[in-house]
Design an enzyme around this catalytic site. Structure first.
Site, PDB file in Angstrom:
ATOM      1  N   LYS A  30      52.485 -35.294  15.391  1.00  0.00           N
ATOM      2  CA  LYS A  30      52.806 -36.057  14.182  1.00  0.00           C
ATOM      3  C   LYS A  30      54.298 -36.392  14.119  1.00  0.00           C
ATOM      4  CE  LYS A  30      53.062 -37.753  10.182  1.00  0.00           C
ATOM      5  NZ  LYS A  30      52.346 -38.818   9.548  1.00  0.00           N
ATOM      6  N   CYS A  64      58.691 -40.689   5.279  1.00  0.00           N
ATOM      7  CA  CYS A  64      58.138 -40.144   6.525  1.00  0.00           C
ATOM      8  C   CYS A  64      59.076 -40.393   7.699  1.00  0.00           C
ATOM      9  CB  CYS A  64      56.795 -40.789   6.817  1.00  0.00           C
ATOM     10  SG  CYS A  64      55.721 -40.822   5.383  1.00  0.00           S
TER      11      CYS A  64
END
Ligand code: SAJ
Length: 414
Positions: free
Chosen positions: A218, A272
């Protein structure tokens, strides 16, 4: 395949709420838990407290079906999904940003009293490597009765896995279903159990691995994008110095079959891409040189844009500076960690002219800066700074731009 009937989702934000609602519409009993009392109340009335296309419809139908309820305290369940924030905090001494796992720790401790043998605990929040193992350790520390290791299976009585979210804000509901996913378990059984839960609503493929690889995957996905955007942003600075149109340059270079340069902009925003690469830098500060530099290049871009505006503004006495767009990217209303907002606010503080901000996706009063109609900004501004490539701005009649000084950070008006 494991039969899950009741799920507790900890955290009802951009990831937790869509996931909870999706599971509920697939017939599972879902309890969403959040520390925000007003969010809990809003959801229990079938409404939403965040903005995301079609999420209101999904939540309404999940709540009306009786399958989704929200609460401030967890209950016993078959599986627990943790979707709480993992922000970073600045470490001024080390000149880097370090992950703050306090929400993950708090959510883990909150579910511990309700855990039963055989439960599955899944971490969805983007997390530094080792966080899933940390959750397992907290659980067995808080609940030693569940920790007895079966010598055959080599694990305790709780299954723990990481299944990082990958959805794109603005397309969350579609990507929640369609995207392939990675599931990493603290052991093989944990990964398999998590896979069977996600199969209930994911049509994408689900790949199994260990928890540390899933965590790193991720972080690497978002770091990859950050590094590539940094390349484009660096090119925009170089091209400016060499009087080359960076947009034309990228379009031409991308005609090569193996080149795909991303788009420069005023900086990288959102919660993010501007955050996750720091988790990698923190884990390996000496070796993550490229990733750190990319962060610095992208974080430096708003300052470069501000300097450009200042240079142009110096030619005027009290110029009106129109800032087009405040959101962190095109066609959304999200102002969090937005370089466009950062630039407009800093311009105000610099007092080099009158700032007129226009953000068509946000209602006046919901932005830290007063908002103006596009029509008024186009009429009054001496300098127009295009900060976000919203559709409205791409469609502006170029005749209206002719008499203005233009600073186009997104290449919409070239
Ligand atoms: N940006 C550019 N140039 C580009 C692309 C983006 O300047 O060519 C800027 C955007 O304007 C924005 C920022 O980068 O300010 C991030 O936007 P984004 O659309 O690239 O990504 P996010 O933050 O909306 O979502 C990302 C996605 N990650 C990847 O594409 C690898 C999403 O799939 C993740 O689920 C999400 O982060 C997340 O939650 O981690």
């Amino acid at each position: 395949m494991q039969n899950y009937q009741k799920i507790v989702v900890m955290g009802l934000g951009y990831i937790g709420l869509p996931t909870a609602s999706m599971l509920a519409t697939k017939g599972l009993q879902v309890l969403g838990v959040d520390v925000n009392a007003s969010a809990v109340d809003t959801i229990n009335h079938g409404k939403i407290h965040i903005v995301e296309p079609d999420l209101d419809i999904l939540v309404k139908s999940a709540v009306n079906s009786g399958n989704l309820k929200a609460s401030m305290t967890p209950e016993q369940a078959d599986a627990f999904i943790l979707a709480v924030p993992t922000p970073f905090v600045a470490d001024a001494e080390a000149h880097e940003k370090i992950p703050d796992l306090s929400y993950v720790e708090a959510a883990t401790k909150a579910i511990c009293p309700y855990l039963e043998e055989g439960n599955l605990v899944i971490l969805e929040s983007t997390s530094p490597v080792g966080a899933t193992e940390m959750i397992r350790d907290i659980i067995y520390r808080e609940r030693p009765d569940l920790a007895e290791v079966d010598p055959q299976k080599k694990h305790g009585r709780i299954y723990v896995a990481h299944c990082p979210e990958r959805v794109l804000p603005g397309s969350i509901l579609r990507e929640l279903v369609d995207n392939d996913r990675i599931v990493g378990g603290v052991d093989k059984e944990s990964a398999q159990k998590a896979q069977s839960l996600y199969k209930s609503f994911c049509s994408g493929k689900i790949f199994l691995t260990d928890s540390r690889t899933a965590e790193m995957a991720k972080l690497v996905e978002n770091s990859f994008r950050d590094v590539n955007i940094a390349f484009a942003n660096e090119l925009s600075l170089i091209c400016d110095r060499l009087s080359i149109n960076v947009w034309e340059l990228i379009e031409l270079a991308n005609k090569h079959p193996r080149v795909n340069i991303l788009s420069p902009g005023p900086g990288v925003g959102g919660h993010c891409i501007a955050v996750d690469p720091w988790f990698v830098v923190h884990a390996a500060p000496e070796t993550a040189r490229l990733i750190r530099t990319a962060r610095e290049v992208n974080d430096g871009k708003p300052h470069w844009v501000l300097e450009k505006i200042k240079q142009k503004a110096d030619r005027f006495r009290d110029p009106v500076i129109g800032c087009l767009g405040l959101a962190f990217k095109a066609n959304i209303d999200d102002l969090r960690e937005s370089p466009a907002l950062q630039i407009a606010q800093q311009l105000e503080r610099m007092q080099i002219g009158k700032v007129m901000a226009c953000e068509p996706n946000v209602v006046n009063g919901h932005s830290p800066l007063p908002l103006h109609d596009l029509h008024d900004v186009l009429k009054e501004a001496d300098i127009l700074v295009l900060l976000v490539d919203h559709d409205e701005f791409k469609e502006i009649d170029h005749e209206l731009l002719k008499a203005k000084v233009l600073i186009d950070t997104r290449g919409c008006w070239r």
